[in-house]
Write a protein that holds these residues in place. Structure first.
Motif, PDB file in Angstrom:
ATOM      1  N   ALA A   1     107.334  12.815  36.365  1.00 45.18           N
ATOM      2  CA  ALA A   1     108.164  11.819  37.043  1.00 45.18           C
ATOM      3  C   ALA A   1     107.419  11.090  38.142  1.00 45.18           C
ATOM      4  O   ALA A   1     107.800   9.994  38.528  1.00 45.18           O
ATOM      5  CB  ALA A   1     109.395  12.498  37.636  1.00 45.18           C
ATOM      6  N   HIS A   2     106.350  11.705  38.668  1.00 47.14           N
ATOM      7  CA  HIS A   2     105.626  11.073  39.765  1.00 47.14           C
ATOM      8  C   HIS A   2     104.620  10.050  39.268  1.00 47.14           C
ATOM      9  O   HIS A   2     103.947   9.413  40.059  1.00 47.14           O
ATOM     10  CB  HIS A   2     104.919  12.135  40.602  1.00 47.14           C
ATOM     11  N   LYS A   3     104.500   9.906  37.943  1.00 51.52           N
ATOM     12  CA  LYS A   3     103.564   8.922  37.403  1.00 51.52           C
ATOM     13  C   LYS A   3     104.327   7.760  36.802  1.00 51.52           C
ATOM     14  O   LYS A   3     105.121   7.944  35.885  1.00 51.52           O
ATOM     15  CB  LYS A   3     102.669   9.533  36.317  1.00 51.52           C
ATOM     16  N   ASP A   4     104.101   6.580  37.308  1.00 53.35           N
ATOM     17  CA  ASP A   4     104.773   5.412  36.770  1.00 53.35           C
ATOM     18  C   ASP A   4     103.784   4.499  36.061  1.00 53.35           C
ATOM     19  O   ASP A   4     104.108   3.380  35.720  1.00 53.35           O
ATOM     20  CB  ASP A   4     105.495   4.643  37.874  1.00 53.35           C
ATOM     21  N   LYS A   5     102.570   4.981  35.840  1.00 50.13           N
ATOM     22  CA  LYS A   5     101.561   4.190  35.163  1.00 50.13           C
ATOM     23  C   LYS A   5     101.501   4.621  33.701  1.00 50.13           C
ATOM     24  O   LYS A   5     101.127   5.745  33.384  1.00 50.13           O
ATOM     25  CB  LYS A   5     100.186   4.366  35.825  1.00 50.13           C
ATOM     26  N   LYS A   6     101.910   3.724  32.832  1.00 48.94           N
ATOM     27  CA  LYS A   6     102.012   4.045  31.417  1.00 48.94           C
ATOM     28  C   LYS A   6     100.683   4.550  30.878  1.00 48.94           C
ATOM     29  O   LYS A   6      99.639   3.958  31.082  1.00 48.94           O
ATOM     30  CB  LYS A   6     102.446   2.789  30.653  1.00 48.94           C
TER      31      LYS A   6
ATOM     32  N   ASP B   1      96.265  14.050  42.387  1.00 51.24           N
ATOM     33  CA  ASP B   1      96.609  14.306  43.789  1.00 51.24           C
ATOM     34  C   ASP B   1      96.920  13.010  44.534  1.00 51.24           C
ATOM     35  O   ASP B   1      97.896  12.919  45.286  1.00 51.24           O
ATOM     36  CB  ASP B   1      95.452  15.017  44.499  1.00 51.24           C
ATOM     37  N   LEU B   2      96.079  12.010  44.325  1.00 48.72           N
ATOM     38  CA  LEU B   2      96.252  10.750  45.038  1.00 48.72           C
ATOM     39  C   LEU B   2      97.494   9.999  44.572  1.00 48.72           C
ATOM     40  O   LEU B   2      98.152   9.315  45.369  1.00 48.72           O
ATOM     41  CB  LEU B   2      95.006   9.871  44.870  1.00 48.72           C
ATOM     42  N   SER B   3      97.840  10.139  43.290  1.00 50.14           N
ATOM     43  CA  SER B   3      99.061   9.488  42.814  1.00 50.14           C
ATOM     44  C   SER B   3     100.292  10.120  43.452  1.00 50.14           C
ATOM     45  O   SER B   3     101.269   9.427  43.777  1.00 50.14           O
ATOM     46  CB  SER B   3      99.154   9.569  41.288  1.00 50.14           C
ATOM     47  N   ARG B   4     100.238  11.423  43.679  1.00 48.25           N
ATOM     48  CA  ARG B   4     101.347  12.110  44.352  1.00 48.25           C
ATOM     49  C   ARG B   4     101.428  11.678  45.821  1.00 48.25           C
ATOM     50  O   ARG B   4     102.518  11.429  46.345  1.00 48.25           O
ATOM     51  CB  ARG B   4     101.156  13.625  44.254  1.00 48.25           C
ATOM     52  N   LEU B   5     100.280  11.613  46.469  1.00 48.70           N
ATOM     53  CA  LEU B   5     100.257  11.161  47.859  1.00 48.70           C
ATOM     54  C   LEU B   5     100.752   9.721  47.976  1.00 48.70           C
ATOM     55  O   LEU B   5     101.490   9.370  48.907  1.00 48.70           O
ATOM     56  CB  LEU B   5      98.827  11.254  48.411  1.00 48.70           C
ATOM     57  N   ARG B   6     100.331   8.900  47.053  1.00 52.28           N
ATOM     58  CA  ARG B   6     100.727   7.484  47.063  1.00 52.28           C
ATOM     59  C   ARG B   6     102.245   7.343  46.950  1.00 52.28           C
ATOM     60  O   ARG B   6     102.855   6.522  47.659  1.00 52.28           O
ATOM     61  CB  ARG B   6     100.025   6.775  45.902  1.00 52.28           C
ATOM     62  N   LEU B   7     102.851   8.136  46.090  1.00 54.68           N
ATOM     63  CA  LEU B   7     104.305   8.102  45.941  1.00 54.68           C
ATOM     64  C   LEU B   7     104.992   8.589  47.210  1.00 54.68           C
ATOM     65  O   LEU B   7     105.993   8.016  47.657  1.00 54.68           O
ATOM     66  CB  LEU B   7     104.723   8.964  44.745  1.00 54.68           C
ATOM     67  N   GLU B   8     104.437   9.636  47.808  1.00 53.20           N
ATOM     68  CA  GLU B   8     105.020  10.180  49.037  1.00 53.20           C
ATOM     69  C   GLU B   8     104.966   9.155  50.169  1.00 53.20           C
ATOM     70  O   GLU B   8     105.935   8.988  50.926  1.00 53.20           O
ATOM     71  CB  GLU B   8     104.253  11.440  49.441  1.00 53.20           C
ATOM     72  N   ILE B   9     103.852   8.443  50.275  1.00 51.73           N
ATOM     73  CA  ILE B   9     103.720   7.416  51.312  1.00 51.73           C
ATOM     74  C   ILE B   9     104.721   6.288  51.069  1.00 51.73           C
ATOM     75  O   ILE B   9     105.370   5.788  52.009  1.00 51.73           O
ATOM     76  CB  ILE B   9     102.283   6.866  51.346  1.00 51.73           C
ATOM     77  N   ALA B  10     104.869   5.891  49.806  1.00 56.64           N
ATOM     78  CA  ALA B  10     105.818   4.819  49.478  1.00 56.64           C
ATOM     79  C   ALA B  10     107.243   5.221  49.860  1.00 56.64           C
ATOM     80  O   ALA B  10     108.027   4.392  50.342  1.00 56.64           O
ATOM     81  CB  ALA B  10     105.740   4.489  47.992  1.00 56.64           C
ATOM     82  N   GLU B  11     107.576   6.491  49.667  1.00 55.45           N
ATOM     83  CA  GLU B  11     108.907   6.967  50.028  1.00 55.45           C
ATOM     84  C   GLU B  11     109.118   6.914  51.540  1.00 55.45           C
ATOM     85  O   GLU B  11     110.227   6.617  52.010  1.00 55.45           O
ATOM     86  CB  GLU B  11     109.107   8.391  49.505  1.00 55.45           C
TER      87      GLU B  11
END
Length: 458
Positions: A181-186, A242-252
């Motif tokens: 769910a944390h990945k929105d890049k197809k 890891d960075l994709s998870r961090l990126r989502l957390e920052i966006a939130e």
């Protein structure tokens, strides 16, 4: 989000390998194994002394600088440290299985889970990236196959002693927090999902802890795989996850700020801290990256490899002036390639010491535009926004500031490295590409000024 322990996925994976090696060596030794137990670090050839003080001299210097009323902490006795060869795993396992009282040996669940998880992750990763043969010759990477085969032999040898349900993948899938769910890049989710075994749910984390075996009197490490291309690709994939998870957390966090639920100072500090964390994650894989051409070269080769594995020709440009095939835009966005290639281009024409000047060649960032449309349109909106930022950062850094954030730090670090190394492709730290992408994400999700309140800068 990043692991709550602040450990990168790659650190957790290496910790699994450490558990396997330590238990095998210490248990085999306890049961009288005569097989050599690795190479002692004490027997290694001493390295050439550097200009920095070390050992007793360094402690004396620190003590001299310490206030008189502050006593130094007592040093902890270090344990003897041994480096284990991967090929030694099987003799250790065979000795344990052949012990006269082997039936009484209780294999800790932590060992069973670590062993199964490493085997599954390594094999699955190799299968997912099996088509990425253009930039990397994975078929010839015997080191990777050898490591997996050794672990499978260990599992087969110790099978009667292992816990059957220690690593049940079907059960574990239910314990994963929003798998994928944390990945929105197809496309990237197919590559990243194998690492979800290192991201358990809240319920899983609340369960009673597995009792770990007591620490051995000796400390064991596993020989490094720094010459393995698959190991480098795996480490890079773990970092990108890891960075994709961090990126989502920052966006939130910025979404909460936009909704008035958080203060801008708190969100800004948290964002800067997250970038610092990303930098520490990159440090974990730095030796592997440097062995494969350096950060920029390896990062770009990795992008092409992933595109090839996902069936996209990243170099089939629609127009000669395109930076890449925009059919791979979502992959490039997820892997921080969009920021990387533009930082490289900027550094090439704006070396350290020169005043950068973006002249609007690619247009100007339009605050009123919407981040939607075709991949070409989204890239065309992103490019000038980033180039404007990159031109401003060195100017800001010329003034004395009480605090230097990670964006300025990354820009100046990259410029200094480019001046010192003088590579045709300047090395751009991955964490700086991440920081620049976080800036762009914030532009696309947060209004520049609050409606009806121009005095409140966002």
């Amino acid at each position: 989000m990043a692991s709550k322990s602040l450990q990168s996925i790659y650190q957790q994976y290496k910790h699994d390998t450490q558990i396997v090696a330590s238990w095998l060596a210490s248990t085999a030794k306890a049961f009288g194994c005569s097989h050599p137990v690795g190479e002692s670090s004490a027997g290694k050839t001493p390295t050439k002394p550097s200009g920095r003080l070390k050992g007793k001299e360094r402690k004396k210097a620190k003590a001299a600088q310490m206030p008189k009323d502050v006593l130094p902490e007592p040093s902890k006795p270090s344990r003897p440290k041994y480096t284990l060869a991967i090929k030694d795993f099987v003799p250790f396992a065979e000795h344990i299985a052949d012990a006269s009282n082997a039936a009484e040996i209780k294999v800790p669940e932590s060992f069973s889970v670590a062993l199964e998880r490493v085997i599954w992750v390594r094999k699955s990763f190799s299968e997912r990236l099996g088509d990425a043969g253009r930039p990397f010759n994975l078929a010839s990477d015997a080191c990777h196959s050898f490591f997996v085969n050794i672990l499978e032999k260990v599992r087969k040898t110790l099978q009667p002693l292992l816990s059957v349900d220690a690593f049940n993948l079907s059960n574990l899938k239910d314990a994963i927090t929003n798998v994928g769910a944390h990945k929105d890049k197809k496309g990237l989710s197919n590559l990243f999902e194998i690492l979800d075994v290192y991201e358990p749910s809240a319920a899983f984390e609340a369960a009673p802890d597995v009792v770990l075996p007591p620490p051995s009197a000796l400390e064991y490490t596993v020989e490094a795989e720094e010459n393995s291309q698959v190991e480098a690709l795996f480490a890079m994939t773990a970092l990108m996850d890891d960075l994709s998870r961090l990126r989502l957390e920052i966006a939130e966090l910025w979404t909460k700020y936009e909704a008035g639920q958080m203060d801008i100072a708190a969100v800004s500090v948290a964002t800067n801290t997250a970038i610092e964390l990303a930098r520490s994650f990159e440090d974990d894989i730095s030796p592997l990256v440097q062995k494969n051409g350096g950060s920029s070269v390896f990062h770009i080769k990795y992008f092409h490899a992933v595109c090839g594995a996902l069936g996209v020709d990243s170099e089939a440009k629609q127009r000669p002036t395109d930076d890449y095939n925009f059919a791979a835009y979502d992959i490039a966005d997820g892997l921080l390639i969009n920021t990387l290639i533009n930082i490289i281009a900027h550094v090439r024409v704006n070396p350290l010491g020169e005043i950068p000047n973006y002249n609007g060649l690619y247009g100007w960032y339009d605050e009123a535009s919407i981040h939607s449309g075709s991949a070409r349109q989204k890239y065309g909106r992103m490019k000038p926004a980033l180039l404007e930022l990159l031109s401003d950062l060195p100017l800001i850094s010329n003034h004395q500031n009480p605090v230097e954030d990670q964006l300025m730090n990354g820009m100046m670090t990259t410029l200094r490295m480019a001046q010192q190394e003088r590579k045709s492709t300047p090395d751009v730290p991955i964490w700086f590409s991440f920081a620049a992408q976080v800036y762009l994400d914030t532009l696309n999700t947060v209004k520049v000024f609050a409606q009806n309140s121009p005095s409140k800068v966002k």
